[in-house]
Design a protein around this motif. Structure first.
Motif, short mmCIF file in Angstrom:
data_model
loop_
_atom_site.label_atom_id
_atom_site.label_comp_id
_atom_site.label_asym_id
_atom_site.label_seq_id
_atom_site.Cartn_x
_atom_site.Cartn_y
_atom_site.Cartn_z
N LEU A 1 -28.88 23.06 -4.28
CA LEU A 1 -28.26 24.17 -3.55
C LEU A 1 -28.04 23.70 -2.12
N GLY A 2 -26.85 23.21 -1.85
CA GLY A 2 -26.62 22.44 -0.64
C GLY A 2 -26.10 23.18 0.56
N HIS A 3 -25.76 24.47 0.41
CA HIS A 3 -25.18 25.21 1.53
C HIS A 3 -25.87 26.56 1.65
N CYS A 4 -26.03 27.02 2.89
CA CYS A 4 -26.81 28.22 3.19
C CYS A 4 -25.96 29.21 3.98
N PHE A 5 -25.89 30.44 3.51
CA PHE A 5 -25.20 31.51 4.23
C PHE A 5 -26.27 32.52 4.67
N PHE A 6 -26.31 32.84 5.95
CA PHE A 6 -27.36 33.69 6.50
C PHE A 6 -26.96 35.15 6.56
N LEU B 1 -33.33 24.91 9.22
CA LEU B 1 -33.79 25.78 8.13
C LEU B 1 -32.94 25.57 6.89
N ALA B 2 -31.62 25.51 7.06
CA ALA B 2 -30.74 25.28 5.91
C ALA B 2 -31.05 23.93 5.25
N GLU B 3 -31.27 22.91 6.04
CA GLU B 3 -31.57 21.59 5.50
C GLU B 3 -32.89 21.58 4.74
N ARG B 4 -33.91 22.19 5.32
CA ARG B 4 -35.24 22.15 4.68
C ARG B 4 -35.29 22.98 3.41
N LEU B 5 -34.58 24.10 3.38
CA LEU B 5 -34.56 24.89 2.15
C LEU B 5 -33.76 24.19 1.06
N SER B 6 -32.65 23.58 1.41
CA SER B 6 -31.89 22.81 0.43
C SER B 6 -32.75 21.69 -0.16
N ALA B 7 -33.51 21.02 0.68
CA ALA B 7 -34.38 19.94 0.20
C ALA B 7 -35.39 20.45 -0.83
N ARG B 8 -35.82 21.71 -0.67
CA ARG B 8 -36.78 22.27 -1.63
C ARG B 8 -36.14 22.56 -2.99
N THR B 9 -34.80 22.50 -3.07
CA THR B 9 -34.11 22.61 -4.36
C THR B 9 -33.64 21.23 -4.82
N GLN B 10 -34.21 20.18 -4.27
CA GLN B 10 -33.80 18.80 -4.56
C GLN B 10 -32.33 18.57 -4.22
N LEU C 1 -28.52 30.57 -0.82
CA LEU C 1 -28.32 29.13 -1.03
C LEU C 1 -27.34 28.96 -2.19
N VAL C 2 -26.39 28.03 -2.03
CA VAL C 2 -25.25 27.95 -2.94
C VAL C 2 -25.03 26.51 -3.38
N ARG C 3 -24.69 26.34 -4.64
CA ARG C 3 -24.30 25.01 -5.15
C ARG C 3 -22.98 24.56 -4.51
N ASP C 4 -22.82 23.25 -4.44
CA ASP C 4 -21.60 22.69 -3.87
C ASP C 4 -20.35 23.18 -4.59
N ARG C 5 -20.44 23.29 -5.93
CA ARG C 5 -19.24 23.65 -6.69
C ARG C 5 -18.77 25.07 -6.37
N VAL C 6 -19.69 25.94 -5.97
CA VAL C 6 -19.29 27.28 -5.53
C VAL C 6 -18.69 27.21 -4.13
N TYR C 7 -19.38 26.52 -3.23
CA TYR C 7 -18.91 26.37 -1.85
C TYR C 7 -17.51 25.75 -1.80
N GLU C 8 -17.28 24.75 -2.63
CA GLU C 8 -16.01 24.01 -2.57
C GLU C 8 -14.82 24.87 -3.00
N PRO D 1 -33.95 24.66 -13.92
CA PRO D 1 -32.66 25.35 -14.17
C PRO D 1 -32.19 26.13 -12.95
N TRP D 2 -31.86 25.39 -11.89
CA TRP D 2 -31.47 26.04 -10.64
C TRP D 2 -30.27 26.95 -10.85
N PRO D 3 -30.23 28.08 -10.17
CA PRO D 3 -29.07 28.97 -10.28
C PRO D 3 -27.88 28.41 -9.51
N ASP D 4 -26.77 29.12 -9.56
CA ASP D 4 -25.61 28.77 -8.74
C ASP D 4 -25.73 29.35 -7.34
N LEU D 5 -26.39 30.49 -7.25
CA LEU D 5 -26.64 31.14 -5.96
C LEU D 5 -28.07 31.68 -5.98
#
Length: 460
Positions: free
Chosen positions: A105-110, A93-102, A301-308, A279-283
């Motif tokens: 938003l590479g990380h998913c917190f449930f 689910l995390a992978e498929r939702l990230s793919a929908r943001t191109q 869903l979170v951008r890498d720069r936030v996750y890092e 214009p994707w958000p950060d979260l």
């Protein structure tokens, strides 16, 4: 025979968004079965679920494919904690939702519900800046009329009086800026002009206070609890640019508007520029329809720069949030079945076709002098009944009159809205419009001396 479900419910359940003092006059429907867009009560009366049961039942009730996916998952793994463990439904689910943001938003917190997702996003935004060495960035900006849930953090960035006022002494302070709601257009203004005015107010606030602001949170394109307030997508472009300019995170609350409700899977997609850049958000917060109305599920869903910003050997710099059912396998499997429906059935194309049919059938509303601000986006329709003709307890009377015409519908004040499940067809769309128009006439044609009293609830 046992007492009716209605009587037992009134004696034992405290219903949400309900003044229980009036619950006996406006009794809850005792639903015993659901199939497709229909709900059936204990007396055998059916009702069309015009609200998709608070936006969640995207494909109606008891969808065969989601049912099958859940039955399969039950035999494999109903649940395991996501701390120190993982499982296929959550990962996929995390992978498929990230793919929908191109992949942006590479990380998913449930989480479990929409308000919880908002709480998580707010905590992440503050903690991100603290980990970056900017602990003073701890306040938030929200839009006037915005709604983000009813837990204390979410209420702090909610500007709907009826939800917020009673608990205001408990809430942290936030900044409210002008909503881009197109209904605020001055003579000669377009929806884009209203968005420009709203963005100018946002810019002035960020210029003055960006050193203390962690994030801006907004509902993309439609502010639901404000009465389906719709606005031009250009506001999302401007908000994204301003957040970048002033070093403020952008939180998109797609809890209600995501999962195809506005015509694209994510509402934010409609703000793509001429080059197709979104214009994707950060979260990004998502809930409601993602599990098809089957099980509680939300996520951020979170951008890498936030996750890092949270990566460190120090546990205290990690994100400290959890609940026992995080990433529940059954809920994630239901969400995967929902995504399968989108991928296999071309749901968005089907919705566009049926939206055109329903909009055509609702065309008389646009010329009705009793109505103002008829609006439509994707699978959302709304209109406001003029205050001069609405009468007392309009929402309550409309709800009960709708029941008599096989509609489950709950206006917001004078705003009547439709959020039907994605199973409309050439028969259901005209029927739904006909029943809605007839219900409007039933309510507004009541004799003036009847206006203060709701009609008797319908019988089977």
């Amino acid at each position: 025979m046992s007492a009716s479900l209605v009587a037992r419910s009134l004696a034992s359940i405290w219903h949400p968004c309900t003044q229980m003092q009036r619950a006996a006059q406006v009794p809850p429907l005792a639903i015993v079965r659901g199939q497709g867009p229909w709900l059936v009560d204990e007396a055998g009366q059916r009702y069309f679920d015009t609200l998709s049961s608070w936006w969640v039942n995207l494909f109606g009730h008891a969808d065969a494919r989601i049912n099958a996916a859940l039955k399969d998952q039950l035999d494999r793994l109903p649940h395991v904690m996501l701390a120190g463990c993982t499982h296929a439904p959550a990962v996929e689910l995390a992978e498929r939702l990230s793919a929908r943001t191109q992949g942006v938003l590479g990380h998913c917190f449930f989480a479990s519900d929409g308000a919880s997702a908002v709480e998580i996003a707010l905590k992440m935004a503050f903690h991100h800046w603290r980990n970056r060495g900017l602990p003073d960035k701890r306040s938030f900006v929200c839009l006037r009329q915005g709604y983000h849930g009813e837990t204390l953090g979410a209420l702090a960035v909610t500007d709907v009086q009826i939800f917020r006022d009673a608990y205001d002494p408990l809430l942290m302070r936030s900044h409210q800026v002008m909503s881009p709601d197109a209904r605020q257009a001055l003579p000669g203004e377009s929806a884009a002009d209203v968005a420009q005015r709203a963005a100018a107010e946002l810019q002035a606030l960020l210029e003055a206070h960006h050193g203390e602001i962690a994030a801006l949170i907004l509902e993309p394109l439609v502010q639901g609890a404000a009465g389906m307030a719709m606005y031009d997508p250009v506001y999302l472009q401007m908000a994204r640019a301003l957040c970048d300019q002033y070093q403020v995170l952008l939180i998109a609350d797609e809890i209600a508007v995501g999962c195809g409700r506005t015509g694209t899977f994510f509402a934010t997609e409609q703000a793509a520029d001429a080059q197709g850049q979104v214009p994707w958000p950060d979260l990004l917060c998502l809930s409601k329809g993602i599990s098809g109305g089957y099980l509680p599920l939300s996520l951020v869903l979170v951008r890498d720069r936030v996750y890092e910003a949270f990566l460190d050997e120090d546990v205290a710099r990690g994100f400290l949030h959890s609940h026992s059912y995080t990433g529940n396998a059954l809920a994630c499997r239901a969400a995967l079945a929902v995504l399968d429906r989108f991928d296999q059935d071309d749901v968005l194309a089907h919705n566009r076709q049926q939206a055109a049919v329903l909009s055509a059938a609702l065309a008389p509303l646009q010329a009705d002098p009793r109505i103002e601000h008829f609006r439509h986006l994707g699978m959302i329709w709304a209109f406001d009944v003029r205050e001069s003709v609405a009468g007392a307890r309009f929402a309550e009377r409309f709800h009960l009159a709708g029941r008599a015409r096989e509609l489950l519908i709950r206006p917001i004040g004078r705003t009547v809205y439709l959020l039907p499940p994605y199973v409309l067809d050439a028969t259901l769309s005209p029927w739904l419009a006909q029943q809605l128009l007839a219900t409007l006439d039933d309510v507004l044609n009541q004799a003036p001396h009847d206006a203060d009293q709701p009609p008797e609830p319908p019988t089977a």
